[in-house]
Design a protein around this motif. Structure first.
Motif, PDB file in Angstrom:
ATOM      1  N   GLY A   1      -2.203 -28.004 -17.974  1.00 14.51           N
ATOM      2  CA  GLY A   1      -2.100 -29.328 -17.374  1.00 14.51           C
ATOM      3  C   GLY A   1      -2.351 -29.385 -15.882  1.00 14.51           C
ATOM      4  N   TYR A   2      -2.894 -28.327 -15.301  1.00 18.32           N
ATOM      5  CA  TYR A   2      -3.200 -28.341 -13.867  1.00 18.32           C
ATOM      6  C   TYR A   2      -4.508 -29.073 -13.608  1.00 18.32           C
ATOM      7  N   ALA A   3      -4.635 -29.582 -12.389  1.00 17.14           N
ATOM      8  CA  ALA A   3      -5.929 -30.064 -11.919  1.00 17.14           C
ATOM      9  C   ALA A   3      -6.688 -28.815 -11.474  1.00 17.14           C
TER      10      ALA A   3
ATOM     11  N   THR B   1      -1.092 -28.745  -9.045  1.00 16.06           N
ATOM     12  CA  THR B   1      -0.336 -29.630  -9.924  1.00 16.06           C
ATOM     13  C   THR B   1      -0.800 -31.070  -9.723  1.00 16.06           C
ATOM     14  N   GLY B   2      -1.078 -31.437  -8.471  1.00 21.99           N
ATOM     15  CA  GLY B   2      -1.521 -32.792  -8.153  1.00 21.99           C
ATOM     16  C   GLY B   2      -3.026 -32.876  -8.002  1.00 21.99           C
TER      17      GLY B   2
ATOM     18  N   ASN C   1       7.244 -26.799 -17.979  1.00 20.86           N
ATOM     19  CA  ASN C   1       7.740 -25.480 -17.610  1.00 20.86           C
ATOM     20  C   ASN C   1       6.823 -24.759 -16.634  1.00 20.86           C
ATOM     21  N   ASP C   2       5.599 -25.263 -16.452  1.00 22.47           N
ATOM     22  CA  ASP C   2       4.663 -24.626 -15.532  1.00 22.47           C
ATOM     23  C   ASP C   2       5.095 -24.900 -14.097  1.00 22.47           C
ATOM     24  N   PRO C   3       4.971 -23.905 -13.219  1.00 20.07           N
ATOM     25  CA  PRO C   3       5.412 -24.086 -11.834  1.00 20.07           C
ATOM     26  C   PRO C   3       4.543 -25.089 -11.072  1.00 20.07           C
TER      27      PRO C   3
ATOM     28  N   HIS D   1      -2.053 -11.292 -16.491  1.00 16.83           N
ATOM     29  CA  HIS D   1      -0.785 -10.652 -16.123  1.00 16.83           C
ATOM     30  C   HIS D   1      -0.454 -10.930 -14.653  1.00 16.83           C
ATOM     31  N   PHE D   2      -1.427 -10.764 -13.773  1.00  9.62           N
ATOM     32  CA  PHE D   2      -1.172 -10.893 -12.335  1.00  9.62           C
ATOM     33  C   PHE D   2      -0.803 -12.313 -11.917  1.00  9.62           C
ATOM     34  N   ILE D   3      -1.430 -13.311 -12.508  1.00  8.18           N
ATOM     35  CA  ILE D   3      -1.164 -14.710 -12.138  1.00  8.18           C
ATOM     36  C   ILE D   3      -0.046 -15.225 -13.039  1.00  8.18           C
ATOM     37  N   SER D   4       1.126 -15.307 -12.488  1.00  8.53           N
ATOM     38  CA  SER D   4       2.326 -15.577 -13.286  1.00  8.53           C
ATOM     39  C   SER D   4       2.323 -16.928 -13.997  1.00  8.53           C
TER      40      SER D   4
END
Length: 193
Positions: free
Chosen positions: A38-40, A64-65, A3-5, A142-145
């Motif tokens: 799960g981000y790099a 993401t990558g 679900n993360d962008p 809050h600011f970083i969606s």
């Protein structure tokens, strides 16, 4: 995590003075984004020779990558907890990047387009000025969606010593709630797919 962008590359610089907890702020953010989202994530840091009062910064690159170059090139977001940091690093922002300042300590911004909250004053009201960094972390959440509050709180509990967790959670909530109240549309600044 699905679900993360998707993020190609998102660059954040956390900056201020030695003693403001900039490196701890970056560590908590980095852990939450890497382990729970799960981000790099890469983290680099720099601080002046003075233990307290010298310039301090922590840079995060989030993707993401895979991240081919670990250092920041052009900032999406600059967080300045001191006037010196604001003056020194503002030119590293992308043209459409955004500035977040501690209005308790930054009285002159190089632009009139920014977000500002009195993080230091808020930390004093929480009861411990050393929680300024965590008040800022709450606002950043809050600011970083794409940063979830539950994940950040979890990392905060894991990283900080148990005896100071409660007051820091109070500081986090103060920053998060104030940012949400004063800047309700702020998370719309960045659109991610």
């Amino acid at each position: 995590m699905s679900n993360d962008p998707h993020l190609d590359r998102f660059e954040v610089r956390l900056s201020g003075l030695g003693g403001q907890g900039i490196l701890t702020l970056g560590r908590i953010m980095g852990q939450a984004l890497a382990l729970d989202h799960g981000y790099a994530v890469t983290q680099t840091q720099s601080y002046g020779p003075e233990a307290r009062g010298g310039a301090s910064r922590c840079d995060l690159v989030i993707s993401t990558g895979r991240i081919s170059y670990p250092k920041t090139i052009s900032l999406d977001l600059l967080v300045a907890l001191s006037q010196e940091a604001c003056n020194k690093y503002f030119s590293d922002l992308k043209p459409d990047g955004f500035l977040l300042v501690d209005t308790s300590l930054v009285s002159q911004t190089p632009t009139n387009i920014y977000w500002g909250l009195p993080f230091t004053t808020m930390a004093q009201k929480v009861g411990l000025v050393q929680t300024t960094n965590i008040v800022a972390l709450g606002a950043l959440t809050h600011f970083i969606s794409f940063m979830r509050a539950t994940s950040v709180r979890k990392s905060l509990r894991e990283i900080l010593p148990r005896k100071i967790v409660d007051i820091n959670l109070k500081a986090f909530n103060a920053g998060f709630n104030r940012a949400k109240k004063e800047y309700p549309e702020a998370p719309e600044k960045w659109k991610f797919s």
